[in-house]
Design a protein around this motif. Structure first.
Motif, PDB file in Angstrom:
ATOM      1  N   PHE A  38       0.685  -1.252   0.052  1.00 18.09           N
ATOM      2  CA  PHE A  38       0.059   0.106   0.016  1.00 18.09           C
ATOM      3  C   PHE A  38       0.700   1.250   0.056  1.00 18.09           C
ATOM      4  O   PHE A  38       0.648   2.278  -0.816  1.00 18.09           O
ATOM      5  CB  PHE A  38      -0.750   0.104   1.318  1.00 18.09           C
ATOM      6  CG  PHE A  38      -1.919   1.210   1.379  1.00 18.09           C
ATOM      7  CD1 PHE A  38      -2.961   1.101   0.745  1.00 18.09           C
ATOM      8  CD2 PHE A  38      -1.566   2.255   1.947  1.00 18.09           C
ATOM      9  CE1 PHE A  38      -3.825   2.199   0.788  1.00 18.09           C
ATOM     10  CE2 PHE A  38      -2.328   3.278   2.033  1.00 18.09           C
ATOM     11  CZ  PHE A  38      -3.683   3.353   1.264  1.00 18.09           C
ATOM     12  N   LEU A  39       1.867   1.129   0.870  1.00 20.54           N
ATOM     13  CA  LEU A  39       2.956   2.484   0.962  1.00 20.54           C
ATOM     14  C   LEU A  39       3.404   2.628  -0.350  1.00 20.54           C
ATOM     15  O   LEU A  39       3.845   3.715  -1.021  1.00 20.54           O
ATOM     16  CB  LEU A  39       3.568   2.378   1.992  1.00 20.54           C
ATOM     17  CG  LEU A  39       4.784   3.398   2.313  1.00 20.54           C
ATOM     18  CD1 LEU A  39       3.971   4.577   2.538  1.00 20.54           C
ATOM     19  CD2 LEU A  39       5.881   2.999   3.623  1.00 20.54           C
ATOM     20  N   TRP A  98      11.552  -6.449   0.813  1.00 17.90           N
ATOM     21  CA  TRP A  98      12.392  -5.395   1.407  1.00 17.90           C
ATOM     22  C   TRP A  98      13.248  -4.813   0.226  1.00 17.90           C
ATOM     23  O   TRP A  98      13.409  -3.513   0.080  1.00 17.90           O
ATOM     24  CB  TRP A  98      13.205  -5.653   2.456  1.00 17.90           C
ATOM     25  CG  TRP A  98      12.405  -5.790   3.733  1.00 17.90           C
ATOM     26  CD1 TRP A  98      11.771  -7.024   4.541  1.00 17.90           C
ATOM     27  CD2 TRP A  98      11.646  -4.574   4.525  1.00 17.90           C
ATOM     28  NE1 TRP A  98      11.232  -6.625   5.448  1.00 17.90           N
ATOM     29  CE2 TRP A  98      10.917  -5.344   5.511  1.00 17.90           C
ATOM     30  CE3 TRP A  98      11.674  -3.354   4.092  1.00 17.90           C
ATOM     31  CZ2 TRP A  98      10.152  -4.522   6.482  1.00 17.90           C
ATOM     32  CZ3 TRP A  98      10.733  -2.533   5.031  1.00 17.90           C
ATOM     33  CH2 TRP A  98      10.030  -3.130   6.255  1.00 17.90           C
ATOM     34  N   THR A  99      13.786  -5.602  -0.553  1.00 17.03           N
ATOM     35  CA  THR A  99      14.582  -5.266  -1.750  1.00 17.03           C
ATOM     36  C   THR A  99      13.677  -4.432  -2.859  1.00 17.03           C
ATOM     37  O   THR A  99      13.824  -3.149  -3.303  1.00 17.03           O
ATOM     38  CB  THR A  99      15.177  -6.273  -2.346  1.00 17.03           C
ATOM     39  OG1 THR A  99      16.179  -6.989  -1.638  1.00 17.03           O
ATOM     40  CG2 THR A  99      15.900  -5.834  -3.703  1.00 17.03           C
ATOM     41  N   VAL A 137      11.362   2.797  -3.070  1.00 19.07           N
ATOM     42  CA  VAL A 137      11.615   4.176  -2.671  1.00 19.07           C
ATOM     43  C   VAL A 137      12.659   5.063  -3.315  1.00 19.07           C
ATOM     44  O   VAL A 137      12.768   6.318  -3.377  1.00 19.07           O
ATOM     45  CB  VAL A 137      12.081   3.979  -1.408  1.00 19.07           C
ATOM     46  CG1 VAL A 137      12.849   5.308  -0.471  1.00 19.07           C
ATOM     47  CG2 VAL A 137      11.015   3.286  -0.109  1.00 19.07           C
ATOM     48  N   ILE A 138      13.700   4.245  -3.822  1.00 16.35           N
ATOM     49  CA  ILE A 138      14.977   4.879  -4.571  1.00 16.35           C
ATOM     50  C   ILE A 138      14.469   5.499  -5.803  1.00 16.35           C
ATOM     51  O   ILE A 138      14.704   6.723  -6.115  1.00 16.35           O
ATOM     52  CB  ILE A 138      15.893   3.908  -4.792  1.00 16.35           C
ATOM     53  CG1 ILE A 138      16.810   3.638  -3.474  1.00 16.35           C
ATOM     54  CG2 ILE A 138      16.990   4.559  -5.795  1.00 16.35           C
ATOM     55  CD1 ILE A 138      17.579   2.350  -3.574  1.00 16.35           C
ATOM     56  N   THR A 184      12.922  10.803  -8.533  1.00 19.39           N
ATOM     57  CA  THR A 184      12.130  11.466  -9.535  1.00 19.39           C
ATOM     58  C   THR A 184      12.160  12.842  -9.244  1.00 19.39           C
ATOM     59  O   THR A 184      12.202  13.778 -10.104  1.00 19.39           O
ATOM     60  CB  THR A 184      10.749  11.304  -9.144  1.00 19.39           C
ATOM     61  OG1 THR A 184      10.183   9.852  -9.304  1.00 19.39           O
ATOM     62  CG2 THR A 184       9.559  12.073  -9.746  1.00 19.39           C
ATOM     63  N   PHE A 185      12.947  13.382  -8.123  1.00 18.77           N
ATOM     64  CA  PHE A 185      13.168  14.866  -7.811  1.00 18.77           C
ATOM     65  C   PHE A 185      14.619  15.260  -7.855  1.00 18.77           C
ATOM     66  O   PHE A 185      15.095  16.341  -7.469  1.00 18.77           O
ATOM     67  CB  PHE A 185      12.589  15.116  -6.428  1.00 18.77           C
ATOM     68  CG  PHE A 185      11.127  14.842  -6.302  1.00 18.77           C
ATOM     69  CD1 PHE A 185      10.107  15.556  -7.037  1.00 18.77           C
ATOM     70  CD2 PHE A 185      10.502  13.497  -5.639  1.00 18.77           C
ATOM     71  CE1 PHE A 185       8.726  15.010  -7.044  1.00 18.77           C
ATOM     72  CE2 PHE A 185       9.405  13.396  -5.694  1.00 18.77           C
ATOM     73  CZ  PHE A 185       8.216  14.159  -6.279  1.00 18.77           C
ATOM     74  N   VAL A 186      15.626  14.263  -8.244  1.00 21.14           N
ATOM     75  CA  VAL A 186      16.901  14.681  -8.426  1.00 21.14           C
ATOM     76  C   VAL A 186      17.167  14.885  -9.653  1.00 21.14           C
ATOM     77  O   VAL A 186      16.739  14.384 -10.729  1.00 21.14           O
ATOM     78  CB  VAL A 186      17.693  13.251  -7.780  1.00 21.14           C
ATOM     79  CG1 VAL A 186      19.120  13.664  -8.206  1.00 21.14           C
ATOM     80  CG2 VAL A 186      17.209  12.845  -6.582  1.00 21.14           C
TER      81      VAL A 186
END
Length: 279
Positions: free
Chosen positions: A132-133, A180-181, A187-188, A193-195
């Protein structure tokens, strides 16, 4: 009143009234030309991606992952060819009041973002909470990215991860790296997206175009092979999901070509002369 004057019949009065109404309706100043009709057909081609998105969403809701990715693959094909065709036919100049770019962005958000996010959540291989996250990270970061009018560089690189979550989620489905991977990858990618890191557009970036386009086609070929292997497994009534039926060769191919496409833009950003034609 003169005896020779006769009242208009009901049918004649209706015709007169219809004629008056017809005269009030503004008529087009000129007929639709062949170039205009041809240009509009390109918009219809782009819009067909919305139907492909719909049927892929239906497949995802029924947890038919192989079918879902086949439909998304067709949508990716349409997205890959409509732009060059539109530029060749000068659609923007012929139909200036119709925004092909806006239409393309609407469909891209559905096929690149919403459906992959829904599939990731629906599949749930990261557990209910992380799935979900992850979906939330995908849809929110992508919505902000699409609002950025400066997402392209002068060389037609994407500035920041270009929210191609259909490719990322497909890779996660195939290689199944663990919850988790998988979450870390989401997340990465969301942060990137903003880098201000460059990501390639395999067609519009001139430098190393032949190599980049070749790697893109290889990734697509490995993807098609993975879906074919899964389809054959389902045909023979083997139990399992997409990743369990894909061979190691296909998984390695998707991983290697995917990593290349993910990082080559940043490499070319660090080495601006890499692949540039000598004067």
């Amino acid at each position: 009143m003169s005896k020779n004057t006769t009242k208009a019949r009901p049918g004649e009065r209706a015709k007169a009234k219809a004629k008056q109404i017809a005269e009030r309706i503004p008529r087009p100043k000129k007929k639709v030309t062949w170039p205009q009709a041809r240009a509009f057909s390109v918009h219809l081609l782009t819009a067909s991606g919305s139907f492909l998105a719909f049927v892929s969403l239906v497949a995802a809701s029924e947890e038919r992952w192989t079918a879902m990715f086949w439909w998304l693959g067709l949508a990716l094909l349409v997205d890959g060819i409509d732009g060059p065709v539109a530029r060749k036919l000068e659609v923007k100049e012929i139909l200036p009041t119709w925004s092909g770019e806006l239409l393309d962005n609407i469909i891209d958000y559905v096929t690149y973002v919403m459906i992959p996010a829904f599939a990731l959540y629906q599949r749930g291989f990261m557990g209910e909470g992380l799935s979900f996250l992850s979906a939330a990270i995908i849809v929110v970061s992508s919505a902000i990215y699409y609002a950025d009018t400066g997402m392209k560089t002068k060389e037609n690189f994407f500035k920041g991860f270009p929210v191609v979550w259909n490719m990322v989620v497909f890779t996660l489905f195939v290689i199944e790296p663990g919850q988790w991977t998988s979450f870390a990858i989401v997340v990465i990618a969301g942060i990137l997206t903003f880098v201000p890191m460059n990501f390639i557009h395999p067609v519009r970036v001139v430098r190393l175009r032949s190599i980049n386009l070749g790697m893109t086609l290889l990734w697509c070929a490995f993807g098609a092979l993975a879906l074919a292997q899964s389809a054959m497994a389902q045909f023979y009534n083997q139990i399992g999901v997409l990743g369990e039926q894909v061979g190691i060769f296909t998984k390695v191919g998707i991983t290697v070509t995917g990593l290349y496409l993910f990082f080559i833009g940043g490499v070319m950003q660090l080495f601006p002369k890499l692949g540039a034609k000598k004067a």
